[in-house]
Design a protein around this motif. Structure first.
Motif, PDB file in Angstrom:
ATOM      1  N   TYR A 186      -1.127   8.755   6.238  1.00 53.59           N
ATOM      2  CA  TYR A 186      -2.078   7.703   6.622  1.00 53.59           C
ATOM      3  C   TYR A 186      -3.316   7.725   5.718  1.00 53.59           C
ATOM      4  CZ  TYR A 186       0.352   6.807  11.092  1.00 53.59           C
ATOM      5  OH  TYR A 186       1.255   6.455  12.059  1.00 53.59           O
ATOM      6  N   LYS A 187      -3.811   8.933   5.458  1.00 61.08           N
ATOM      7  CA  LYS A 187      -5.043   9.081   4.687  1.00 61.08           C
ATOM      8  C   LYS A 187      -4.908   8.439   3.311  1.00 61.08           C
ATOM      9  CE  LYS A 187      -7.030  13.264   4.603  1.00 61.08           C
ATOM     10  NZ  LYS A 187      -6.982  14.685   4.178  1.00 61.08           N
ATOM     11  N   MET A 188      -3.758   8.652   2.671  1.00 63.97           N
ATOM     12  CA  MET A 188      -3.604   8.130   1.319  1.00 63.97           C
ATOM     13  C   MET A 188      -3.413   6.610   1.324  1.00 63.97           C
ATOM     14  SD  MET A 188      -4.453  10.864   0.157  1.00 63.97           S
ATOM     15  CE  MET A 188      -4.707  10.310  -1.542  1.00 63.97           C
ATOM     16  N   LEU A 189      -2.815   6.096   2.413  1.00 62.38           N
ATOM     17  CA  LEU A 189      -2.740   4.644   2.526  1.00 62.38           C
ATOM     18  C   LEU A 189      -4.158   4.064   2.659  1.00 62.38           C
ATOM     19  CD1 LEU A 189      -0.295   2.601   2.675  1.00 62.38           C
ATOM     20  CD2 LEU A 189      -0.956   2.312   5.064  1.00 62.38           C
ATOM     21  N   ASP A 190      -5.007   4.766   3.403  1.00 62.68           N
ATOM     22  CA  ASP A 190      -6.408   4.339   3.528  1.00 62.68           C
ATOM     23  C   ASP A 190      -7.125   4.389   2.180  1.00 62.68           C
ATOM     24  OD1 ASP A 190      -6.205   3.834   6.216  1.00 62.68           O
ATOM     25  OD2 ASP A 190      -7.036   5.766   6.851  1.00 62.68           O
ATOM     26  N   VAL A 191      -6.832   5.425   1.396  1.00 58.89           N
ATOM     27  CA  VAL A 191      -7.434   5.543   0.069  1.00 58.89           C
ATOM     28  C   VAL A 191      -7.046   4.328  -0.779  1.00 58.89           C
ATOM     29  CG1 VAL A 191      -7.212   6.795  -2.130  1.00 58.89           C
ATOM     30  CG2 VAL A 191      -7.769   8.044  -0.030  1.00 58.89           C
ATOM     31  N   TYR A 192      -5.769   3.977  -0.751  1.00 54.81           N
ATOM     32  CA  TYR A 192      -5.319   2.798  -1.506  1.00 54.81           C
ATOM     33  C   TYR A 192      -6.029   1.536  -1.034  1.00 54.81           C
ATOM     34  CZ  TYR A 192      -1.395   5.542  -3.376  1.00 54.81           C
ATOM     35  OH  TYR A 192      -0.630   6.466  -4.022  1.00 54.81           O
ATOM     36  N   VAL A 224       0.563  -1.205   1.651  1.00 56.08           N
ATOM     37  CA  VAL A 224      -0.530  -2.179   1.663  1.00 56.08           C
ATOM     38  C   VAL A 224      -0.005  -3.432   0.966  1.00 56.08           C
ATOM     39  CG1 VAL A 224      -2.581  -0.739   1.921  1.00 56.08           C
ATOM     40  CG2 VAL A 224      -1.497  -0.882  -0.309  1.00 56.08           C
ATOM     41  N   GLU A 225      -0.149  -4.563   1.653  1.00 58.94           N
ATOM     42  CA  GLU A 225       0.379  -5.826   1.147  1.00 58.94           C
ATOM     43  C   GLU A 225      -0.777  -6.779   0.848  1.00 58.94           C
ATOM     44  OE1 GLU A 225       3.779  -6.784   0.863  1.00 58.94           O
ATOM     45  OE2 GLU A 225       4.410  -4.748   1.405  1.00 58.94           O
ATOM     46  N   ALA A 226      -0.743  -7.381  -0.334  1.00 58.00           N
ATOM     47  CA  ALA A 226      -1.801  -8.309  -0.732  1.00 58.00           C
ATOM     48  C   ALA A 226      -1.209  -9.697  -0.931  1.00 58.00           C
ATOM     49  CB  ALA A 226      -2.451  -7.830  -2.026  1.00 58.00           C
ATOM     50  N   ALA A 236       1.307  -3.522  -2.886  1.00 58.41           N
ATOM     51  CA  ALA A 236       0.364  -2.947  -3.845  1.00 58.41           C
ATOM     52  C   ALA A 236       0.424  -1.430  -3.895  1.00 58.41           C
ATOM     53  CB  ALA A 236      -1.050  -3.402  -3.505  1.00 58.41           C
ATOM     54  N   GLY A 237       0.932  -0.809  -2.841  1.00 60.27           N
ATOM     55  CA  GLY A 237       1.015   0.653  -2.829  1.00 60.27           C
ATOM     56  C   GLY A 237       1.825   1.099  -1.636  1.00 60.27           C
ATOM     57  N   THR A 238       2.448   2.267  -1.730  1.00 62.67           N
ATOM     58  CA  THR A 238       3.217   2.789  -0.601  1.00 62.67           C
ATOM     59  C   THR A 238       2.909   4.268  -0.386  1.00 62.67           C
ATOM     60  OG1 THR A 238       5.052   3.169  -2.131  1.00 62.67           O
ATOM     61  CG2 THR A 238       5.218   1.222  -0.715  1.00 62.67           C
ATOM     62  N   SER A 268       4.995  11.559  -0.064  1.00 62.84           N
ATOM     63  CA  SER A 268       4.744  11.088  -1.426  1.00 62.84           C
ATOM     64  C   SER A 268       4.136   9.694  -1.337  1.00 62.84           C
ATOM     65  CB  SER A 268       6.016  11.102  -2.280  1.00 62.84           C
ATOM     66  OG  SER A 268       6.942  10.131  -1.851  1.00 62.84           O
ATOM     67  N   TRP A 269       3.376   9.343  -2.363  1.00 66.21           N
ATOM     68  CA  TRP A 269       2.635   8.066  -2.351  1.00 66.21           C
ATOM     69  C   TRP A 269       2.317   7.670  -3.774  1.00 66.21           C
ATOM     70  CZ3 TRP A 269      -1.961  10.371  -4.041  1.00 66.21           C
ATOM     71  CH2 TRP A 269      -2.168  11.701  -3.634  1.00 66.21           C
ATOM     72  N   GLY A 270       2.341   6.362  -4.020  1.00 68.77           N
ATOM     73  CA  GLY A 270       2.142   5.929  -5.401  1.00 68.77           C
ATOM     74  C   GLY A 270       1.654   4.505  -5.546  1.00 68.77           C
ATOM     75  N   VAL A 271       0.928   4.294  -6.618  1.00 66.05           N
ATOM     76  CA  VAL A 271       0.615   2.945  -7.089  1.00 66.05           C
ATOM     77  C   VAL A 271       0.845   2.922  -8.595  1.00 66.05           C
ATOM     78  CG1 VAL A 271      -1.149   2.486  -5.314  1.00 66.05           C
ATOM     79  CG2 VAL A 271      -1.833   3.384  -7.555  1.00 66.05           C
ATOM     80  N   SER A 272       1.001   1.738  -9.150  1.00 61.40           N
ATOM     81  CA  SER A 272       1.396   1.645 -10.550  1.00 61.40           C
ATOM     82  C   SER A 272       0.631   0.554 -11.296  1.00 61.40           C
ATOM     83  CB  SER A 272       2.893   1.349 -10.634  1.00 61.40           C
ATOM     84  OG  SER A 272       3.120  -0.011 -10.283  1.00 61.40           O
TER      85      SER A 272
END
Lengths: 503, 503
Positions: A186-192, A224-226, A236-238, A268-272
């Motif tokens: 959850y925390k990393m989704l909040d960071v994104y 997170v969906e934009a 945008a990120g998962t 695991s979590w990532g954006v690109s």
């Protein structure tokens, strides 16, 4: 009629407009290597801005960067293949380690005993290290991030949005129990979400993916969906909670506080670089890119106006004076990034090159401005000819305020778009179909937007969306706890979902 | 007798000591992928420090970052193969783009029409973009840098010094004439030398490579050479003037001021994660790594001393107070990087873990220090038990001074080593042989060091060095303009050269 720098405009041909923006702003280009892009300096500068912000947030939340091998032995994926159905099979396979000249031609030689895969993602190879690093609960959590390139062999590619090679960050963490691992997810989704909204000026909807849209092997996937300007969704990120699945295949075991051997709980979590595509499609207009100041490679382009050659020396000197007037100011916690454009080209062309690149502020200064100790300021969030005269003495305080206004305006506009094109909510499938159907057959990109609806959660009940090229984007965190009718089955349902077409 | 944290010591077994330092400081490890390393957080943190400094210098000298494809089509190298003899043939070759399950086993499928090479360096693929970007002299110079991973299939690997995959930066520039390209080539060598000396605390000798040691295809190759503690040379960075060679094979043409079509003049320059090996072998001692403060992932480790569990709360709180006392101080233009180590482990083990990692300053604080409003400071450049009591109120001014002293001490020690083990100069080959021959057969690493000598420049006259496993490291920029006798041929010679064994 107004003419625009980008042809076609968004309304004329959205997908082609996107390609033209990338070209006009010199962000990237297709390379000679199938599906791989060249990220040009202005595009890479935006990526550096995104990286700077995310990297700071990752470190503030206790993560450390590390680097793991580009290659993954085939046998590592074999382990996954056995229990992960949705296994990504389109990847670059290295089979030889030498080139030899044969009859004047280079040919592959030195066949490998075991083929290597160029990483499409690094769970398996990082898991192998984690297994070595963890012995007891005292070694947990492990909080790692990697900035890297990855390769997924894509058949149809599109600059930034879907390329064979792309740049990303992948966070990988291991924890002693499910609760801590879920907190991390959850925390990393909040960071994104925070970075997207505060820095990229992209508002997002946070939510959970349905079972069918989960990352293969994940227990839960969050996103997170934009909304882009064509009203399609961009994931945008998962952030994934992997449970003990990957720990089991990688052998990440630890002695817990009760002295029992247990498998770790991983995330695991990532954006690109796909985010650059998101920035383009959220903020650009028919005159080119508009870069949010927080991630702009330059905040300010100073454009010396040189009507006659003999004034060049004085004007260039004044341009340096303007730059140094700004040298102690900052915006968003960073020193101002100021560029003086001394290129030898027509003033109009030069100004338009920066409009198309989307630099937040242009400062024009010519001989007359020297006399009046002022500059002409033009903002990318206003009309291309809308000028403001600023005294040199006021510049260092005025500019940070203007940058903040531009950043805020971009976010407000994006929020307005999202709200205006989200229907709240649709109760039957025919209305949904109408909402997602383009009014004009020639412009399939113009349709309703996002749909809020109720879902019973029944497996495969969302199958009819496939015909509309739409999907359940997520089960948003913001649930209303009301009762309604499932959009697909008509059953009683309380769960809110977001449906949209997507990239 | 003193015991040391690292076994064996440098004197006992230098190569094994090197491996043990890497292990003890948790810098890197061998991965499951042949020849590829995992760079652990502390090692990667050092790389981030090196990157930060170099990236700033690159940008200050007008360069922009960009990103080019990981893969190079075989045909691109074919062009090189035709006219570059020393062509690097050991590389990873991608031949397939899919994995298929066959009888439960994953096998490569989807053979590529043209194999792809994982970049060993990017001149050809970047040249392809430059050719598109350049039309007229007005488009020049192009000043590009790329931070990337590269792959060279190495048979014998050693962590950081020689690995199949490594991280590096590669600068690539194109200019309108030879003079500007040569200026660039020298400038970037100066940037490397300055970063090495000022930030990595590694003194270097700047010079030019002999024809035999040039980068394949380069007209001139320049290098910075450093001395490791075993007196071997490490080539720390190179800068190449490529003339028009690469421009011709890539088709980088432009219309010059006389309206003639001409090929551009290009350069390339690079340093890699090999520098981390250089930092280790320059600064470490028999207790572990010593990281120069400018590139230390943490400048300061705060170690709470908790004799009894009931004091833990107060001591941890005091540790936070120490950290916040330092939060507004800076060193080397960057905020202090402070880490509080709250791990639950024995005080001695904890202190030693930081000694082995080489954190510049440790601050110990227990219940008694709270009362006296002070901390116990221990410096990595002093004896492991040499303490200094610092009042909390003085800490923010004392620490930056101490960090500067440590940085300076490391550089001074490295300079002393270089001077003490450079013989100035040897006139005949027998003396050279004696100087390079180990006194003790069991410790082949202990020998004289660097040799200054005269050389006639005759092709292949340096061949006898091969038996001694030595090479001409460079023709140093600092030439004395004196006349002497060539060390190989006995002829009259004025050129000074540096001879050494090397990594």
């Amino acid at each position: 009629m107004t003419t625009h720098a980008i042809s076609p405009t968004r309304a004329e041909d959205y997908p082609e407009w996107y390609q033209q923006i990338i070209k006009a702003a010199e962000l990237a280009e297709v390379s000679a290597v199938r599906g791989c892009m060249v990220i040009r300096p202005w595009g890479y500068g935006i990526w550096e801005g995104i990286q700077r912000d995310l990297d700071r947030r990752f470190k503030e939340t206790g993560h450390q960067n590390a680097y793991f091998p580009l290659f993954i032995p085939l046998s590592f994926l074999q382990k996954e293949a056995e229990h992960v159905e949705g296994f990504a099979k389109e990847c670059a396979v290295v089979t030889h380690h030498r080139l030899e000249l044969k009859d004047g031609k280079l040919v592959p030689a030195g066949e490998l005993e075991e083929p290597l895969i160029v990483r499409p993602t690094s769970e398996t190879i990082i898991g192998e290290s984690f297994a070595r690093w963890v012995e007891s609960y005292r070694d947990l959590p492990i909080l790692i991030n990697q900035w890297a390139n990855v390769v997924r062999w894509e058949m149809r590619t599109r600059l930034f949005l879907r390329t064979t090679e792309f740049l990303w960050q992948e966070g990988h963490t291991a924890h002693a129990n499910e609760a801590e691992a879920m907190d991390e997810t959850y925390k990393m989704l909040d960071v994104y979400a925070a970075s997207l909204e505060e820095v990229m000026a992209i508002p997002v909807i946070k939510g959970e993916k349905t079972a069918g849209e989960r990352f293969p092997g994940a227990v839960r996937t969050f996103c997170v969906e934009a909304m882009m300007q064509d009203r399609k969704a961009l994931q945008a990120g998962t952030s994934h909670y992997l449970g003990q699945n990957f720990a089991k295949s990688s052998g990440i075991k630890f002695l817990n506080e009760k002295s029992e051997i247990e498998h770790a709980y991983t995330t695991s979590w990532g954006v690109s670089t796909r985010l650059i595509g998101g920035v383009i499609m959220t903020h650009s207009d028919d005159d080119g890119l508009r870069v949010p100041p927080r991630i702009a490679p330059h905040h300010i382009a100073i454009l010396p106006v040189v009507p006659k050659d003999e004034t060049k020396g004085a004007v260039f000197e004044y341009a340096e004076k303007i730059a140094s007037a700004l040298s102690h100011s900052s915006y968003g916690g960073e020193p101002l990034r100021v560029h003086i454009d001394k290129r030898d080209m027509r003033g109009g062309d030069k100004a338009w090159s920066w409009i198309k690149k989307g630099v937040p502020v242009r400062l024009e200064a010519g001989p007359r401005d020297i006399d009046s100790e002022s500059v002409v300021m033009l903002r990318r969030d206003k009309g291309v000819k809308e000028k403001e005269i600023v005294k040199l003495a006021d510049l260092s305080t005025r500019i940070p305020i203007v940058l903040k206004e531009i950043q805020d305006n971009y976010l407000t506009q994006a929020k307005t778009l999202l709200t205006a094109n989200t229907i709240d909510y649709i109760k039957n499938f025919d209305d949904l179909k109408a909402y997602l159907t383009p009014k004009n057959e020639e412009k399939p990109e113009i349709h309703g937007g996002f749909i809020l609806a109720k879902w019973s959660g029944d497996k495969d009940s969302d199958a009819p969306l496939a015909d509309l090229k739409a999907t359940i984007r997520c089960i948003p965190f913001e649930q209303r706890e009301t009762e309604g009718k499932c959009i697909f089955t008509g059953k009683k349902a309380t769960m809110d979902i977001v449906i949209a077409k997507s990239y």
